[in-house]
Design a protein around this motif. Structure first.
Motif, PDB file in Angstrom:
ATOM      1  N   LEU A 151      28.848  13.691 -13.797  1.00  0.00           N
ATOM      2  CA  LEU A 151      28.605  15.128 -13.672  1.00  0.00           C
ATOM      3  C   LEU A 151      29.341  15.877 -14.783  1.00  0.00           C
ATOM      4  CD1 LEU A 151      27.182  17.237 -11.912  1.00  0.00           C
ATOM      5  CD2 LEU A 151      29.321  17.512 -10.655  1.00  0.00           C
ATOM      6  N   GLN A 152      28.588  16.546 -15.628  1.00  0.00           N
ATOM      7  CA  GLN A 152      29.144  17.251 -16.776  1.00  0.00           C
ATOM      8  C   GLN A 152      29.169  18.763 -16.584  1.00  0.00           C
ATOM      9  OE1 GLN A 152      26.969  16.046 -20.257  1.00  0.00           O
ATOM     10  NE2 GLN A 152      27.263  13.860 -19.864  1.00  0.00           N
ATOM     11  N   GLU A 153      28.225  19.282 -15.832  1.00  0.00           N
ATOM     12  CA  GLU A 153      28.160  20.732 -15.628  1.00  0.00           C
ATOM     13  C   GLU A 153      28.098  21.058 -14.134  1.00  0.00           C
ATOM     14  OE1 GLU A 153      25.288  22.918 -17.845  1.00  0.00           O
ATOM     15  OE2 GLU A 153      25.465  21.669 -19.637  1.00  0.00           O
ATOM     16  N   LEU A 154      28.965  21.996 -13.727  1.00  0.00           N
ATOM     17  CA  LEU A 154      28.964  22.470 -12.344  1.00  0.00           C
ATOM     18  C   LEU A 154      28.949  23.993 -12.373  1.00  0.00           C
ATOM     19  CD1 LEU A 154      29.125  22.086  -9.322  1.00  0.00           C
ATOM     20  CD2 LEU A 154      31.626  21.879  -9.521  1.00  0.00           C
ATOM     21  N   HIS A 155      27.866  24.557 -11.841  1.00  0.00           N
ATOM     22  CA  HIS A 155      27.696  26.016 -11.795  1.00  0.00           C
ATOM     23  C   HIS A 155      27.734  26.441 -10.326  1.00  0.00           C
ATOM     24  CE1 HIS A 155      26.330  26.177 -16.068  1.00  0.00           C
ATOM     25  NE2 HIS A 155      25.953  24.930 -15.785  1.00  0.00           N
ATOM     26  N   ILE A 156      28.802  27.155  -9.965  1.00  0.00           N
ATOM     27  CA  ILE A 156      28.972  27.537  -8.564  1.00  0.00           C
ATOM     28  C   ILE A 156      29.411  28.996  -8.473  1.00  0.00           C
ATOM     29  CG2 ILE A 156      31.366  26.726  -8.461  1.00  0.00           C
ATOM     30  CD1 ILE A 156      30.576  25.588  -5.624  1.00  0.00           C
ATOM     31  N   GLU A 157      28.822  29.818  -9.313  1.00  0.00           N
ATOM     32  CA  GLU A 157      29.193  31.227  -9.437  1.00  0.00           C
ATOM     33  C   GLU A 157      28.654  32.073  -8.285  1.00  0.00           C
ATOM     34  OE1 GLU A 157      25.141  30.838 -11.207  1.00  0.00           O
ATOM     35  OE2 GLU A 157      26.970  29.649 -11.165  1.00  0.00           O
ATOM     36  N   SER A 158      29.295  33.204  -8.067  1.00  0.00           N
ATOM     37  CA  SER A 158      28.809  34.267  -7.171  1.00  0.00           C
ATOM     38  C   SER A 158      28.433  33.775  -5.779  1.00  0.00           C
ATOM     39  CB  SER A 158      27.599  34.968  -7.813  1.00  0.00           C
ATOM     40  OG  SER A 158      27.941  35.528  -9.060  1.00  0.00           O
ATOM     41  N   GLN A 159      29.357  33.072  -5.134  1.00  0.00           N
ATOM     42  CA  GLN A 159      29.121  32.678  -3.753  1.00  0.00           C
ATOM     43  C   GLN A 159      29.246  33.896  -2.831  1.00  0.00           C
ATOM     44  OE1 GLN A 159      28.086  29.452  -2.916  1.00  0.00           O
ATOM     45  NE2 GLN A 159      27.977  29.402  -5.160  1.00  0.00           N
ATOM     46  N   ARG A 160      28.444  33.909  -1.777  1.00  0.00           N
ATOM     47  CA  ARG A 160      28.498  34.998  -0.803  1.00  0.00           C
ATOM     48  C   ARG A 160      29.583  34.655   0.227  1.00  0.00           C
ATOM     49  NH1 ARG A 160      22.994  33.950  -1.269  1.00  0.00           N
ATOM     50  NH2 ARG A 160      22.760  33.288   0.901  1.00  0.00           N
ATOM     51  N   LEU A 161      30.809  35.028  -0.136  1.00  0.00           N
ATOM     52  CA  LEU A 161      31.985  34.667   0.664  1.00  0.00           C
ATOM     53  C   LEU A 161      32.304  35.740   1.696  1.00  0.00           C
ATOM     54  CD1 LEU A 161      34.189  33.504  -2.350  1.00  0.00           C
ATOM     55  CD2 LEU A 161      33.044  31.999  -0.700  1.00  0.00           C
ATOM     56  N   PRO A 162      32.961  35.353   2.793  1.00  0.00           N
ATOM     57  CA  PRO A 162      33.441  36.365   3.750  1.00  0.00           C
ATOM     58  C   PRO A 162      34.404  37.327   3.060  1.00  0.00           C
ATOM     59  CG  PRO A 162      33.528  34.162   4.719  1.00  0.00           C
ATOM     60  CD  PRO A 162      33.201  33.973   3.277  1.00  0.00           C
ATOM     61  N   LEU A 163      34.460  38.552   3.522  1.00  0.00           N
ATOM     62  CA  LEU A 163      35.284  39.583   2.918  1.00  0.00           C
ATOM     63  C   LEU A 163      36.751  39.142   2.858  1.00  0.00           C
ATOM     64  CD1 LEU A 163      35.291  42.477   1.795  1.00  0.00           C
ATOM     65  CD2 LEU A 163      35.800  43.276   4.112  1.00  0.00           C
ATOM     66  N   GLY A 164      37.328  39.241   1.673  1.00  0.00           N
ATOM     67  CA  GLY A 164      38.732  38.905   1.487  1.00  0.00           C
ATOM     68  C   GLY A 164      39.010  37.446   1.184  1.00  0.00           C
ATOM     69  N   SER A 213      38.165  13.581  -9.052  1.00  0.00           N
ATOM     70  CA  SER A 213      36.975  12.785  -9.352  1.00  0.00           C
ATOM     71  C   SER A 213      36.239  13.307 -10.591  1.00  0.00           C
ATOM     72  CB  SER A 213      36.034  12.779  -8.147  1.00  0.00           C
ATOM     73  OG  SER A 213      34.862  12.039  -8.418  1.00  0.00           O
ATOM     74  N   LEU A 214      36.291  14.629 -10.803  1.00  0.00           N
ATOM     75  CA  LEU A 214      35.563  15.233 -11.925  1.00  0.00           C
ATOM     76  C   LEU A 214      36.407  15.361 -13.189  1.00  0.00           C
ATOM     77  CD1 LEU A 214      33.766  18.161 -10.040  1.00  0.00           C
ATOM     78  CD2 LEU A 214      32.832  15.916 -10.631  1.00  0.00           C
ATOM     79  N   SER A 215      37.657  14.952 -13.129  1.00  0.00           N
ATOM     80  CA  SER A 215      38.587  15.216 -14.227  1.00  0.00           C
ATOM     81  C   SER A 215      38.184  14.580 -15.544  1.00  0.00           C
ATOM     82  CB  SER A 215      39.993  14.743 -13.833  1.00  0.00           C
ATOM     83  OG  SER A 215      39.994  13.342 -13.591  1.00  0.00           O
ATOM     84  N   LYS A 216      37.471  13.466 -15.486  1.00  0.00           N
ATOM     85  CA  LYS A 216      37.113  12.763 -16.718  1.00  0.00           C
ATOM     86  C   LYS A 216      35.722  13.117 -17.238  1.00  0.00           C
ATOM     87  CE  LYS A 216      40.014   8.745 -15.740  1.00  0.00           C
ATOM     88  NZ  LYS A 216      40.047   7.264 -15.541  1.00  0.00           N
ATOM     89  N   SER A 217      34.892  13.740 -16.415  1.00  0.00           N
ATOM     90  CA  SER A 217      33.502  13.965 -16.835  1.00  0.00           C
ATOM     91  C   SER A 217      33.134  15.429 -17.013  1.00  0.00           C
ATOM     92  CB  SER A 217      32.545  13.345 -15.814  1.00  0.00           C
ATOM     93  OG  SER A 217      32.681  13.968 -14.541  1.00  0.00           O
ATOM     94  N   LEU A 218      33.689  16.333 -16.197  1.00  0.00           N
ATOM     95  CA  LEU A 218      33.236  17.722 -16.195  1.00  0.00           C
ATOM     96  C   LEU A 218      33.611  18.428 -17.493  1.00  0.00           C
ATOM     97  CD1 LEU A 218      31.744  19.576 -14.176  1.00  0.00           C
ATOM     98  CD2 LEU A 218      33.963  20.552 -13.602  1.00  0.00           C
TER      99      LEU A 218
END
Length: 349
Positions: A119-132, A144-149
């Motif tokens: 896994l080289q690219e992870l796009h997890i922007e703008s999640q609809r999170l609970p307030l605060g 696990s992603l330290s060597k590939s991302l």
């Protein structure tokens, strides 16, 4: 409820056109790209016939759970942004997955990506999170992603610190706009370990308002080419590096002087008040025998000026020099000052 399954693929006009008279089963076995974005899909059903699938577009749907993808061992690109997904799960079998798009969902923790070593690219922007709340990171997933991302997009997720991301040593592009990051020292610590970083965007974070923010980031990230959407001029970088080197050199010199200062004076008094203008033997005499000097405090406990200045009278020939005290100009009322205390001392030259 719309379900993504073989029947839905068979009814799709584009696949009918591409398949022509070819049997559906044979057509699905050769299928590599599947695009069912914006189709109001809520569930992913059995697609096990599509074993050669490499790219799957399912963005802008109503999907609530990632499931039934274990068959897709050849999948490299998965687009699931703008759905209703709450957890990252059931992806461990996608060993060849290189790009994962999960922006615009309801995910609160980055997890469940252990074993995805490509896994080289992870796009997890703008999640609809609970307030605060803010987006969290599972340490096991980060490890696990330290060597590939290499590309990480976490913009607009309420994040206020990124120190735990320091383990991602192969990051080349980082997008963290519209968060709550404010500690510049913390950024220096993290970015100094990201030796491959060439593009970064932290626009609209509180840290951007810190003095020398841009200069500090440029000096910390030696390979950075684009910061907050603006190219970094190599001439400007070199100027900042030279300035930093000069500042550090001056600090070292100052520290060395402070460390060696006490040793530069033979007498500790000289270190405190500076070297005397009078001959040292006279100064040492006064310091060694302070009891011979008149008191600066009167009988009534009121501090008075020191009586007179020390004068030196030179006697010709081989005679000695004498030190005497002039009459004090001020004294307590009623005190006889016609004959001030005298100090006759012979000092050998």
């Amino acid at each position: 409820m719309v379900r993504l399954n073989v029947d839905l693929i068979a009814k799709s006009s584009i696949h009918i056109k591409n398949r022509r008279d070819e049997p559906l089963g044979q057509y699905l076995k050769k299928l590599t790209h599947l695009n069912f974005s914006n189709k109001n899909i809520e569930n992913i059903d059995d697609l096990s016939l599509c074993r050669k699938l490499t790219v799957l577009y399912l963005y802008d749907n109503q999907i609530t759970q990632i499931c039934n993808l274990s068959f897709a061992s050849n999948l490299t690109h998965l687009y699931l942004q703008n759905n209703n997904i709450t957890h990252i799960e059931n992806l461990s079998s996608l060993q060849r997955l290189s790009k994962l798009y999960l922006g615009g969902n309801c995910i609160t923790v980055v997890e469940g990506l252990e074993g995805l070593e490509e896994l080289q690219e992870l796009h997890i922007e703008s999640q609809r999170l609970p307030l605060g709340e803010k987006l969290l990171f599972d340490p096991r997933t980060l490890h696990s992603l330290s060597k590939s991302l290499s590309v990480f997009n976490v913009r607009n997720n309420g994040i206020d610190d990124i120190k735990e991301l320091v383990i991602l040593r192969n990051i080349t592009q980082f997008f963290g706009e519209d968060n709550k990051i404010q500690n510049l020292k913390e950024l220096e610590l993290v970015f100094s370990q990201w030796s491959l970083l060439w593009r970064m965007d932290l626009s609209r974070n509180p840290v951007c308002n810190k003095p020398k923010y841009r200069d500090t980031i440029i000096m910390t990230c030696k390979t950075l080419e684009v910061l907050d959407g603006k190219d970094i001029n190599e001439t400007s970088r070199q100027f900042l590096m030279n300035w930093k080197a000069s500042k550090e050199a001056k600090k070292r010199i100052k520290d060395e002087r402070l460390r060696s200062a006490p040793g530069a004076f033979s007498n500790p008094v000289e270190f405190l008040i500076g070297k005397p203008r009078v001959p040292r033997k006279h100064l040492e005499f006064v310091l060694d025998k302070p009891h011979n000097l008149p008191s600066s405090v009167g009988d009534q406990g009121v501090r008075q000026p020191l009586p007179g200045r020390l004068d030196r009278r030179q006697i010709h020939g081989n005679e000695v020099r004498h030190l005497s005290l002039k009459k004090p100009q001020f004294a307590l009322a009623g005190q006889d000052v016609s004959e001030p205390p005298s100090l006759l001392t012979q000092v050998s030259l």
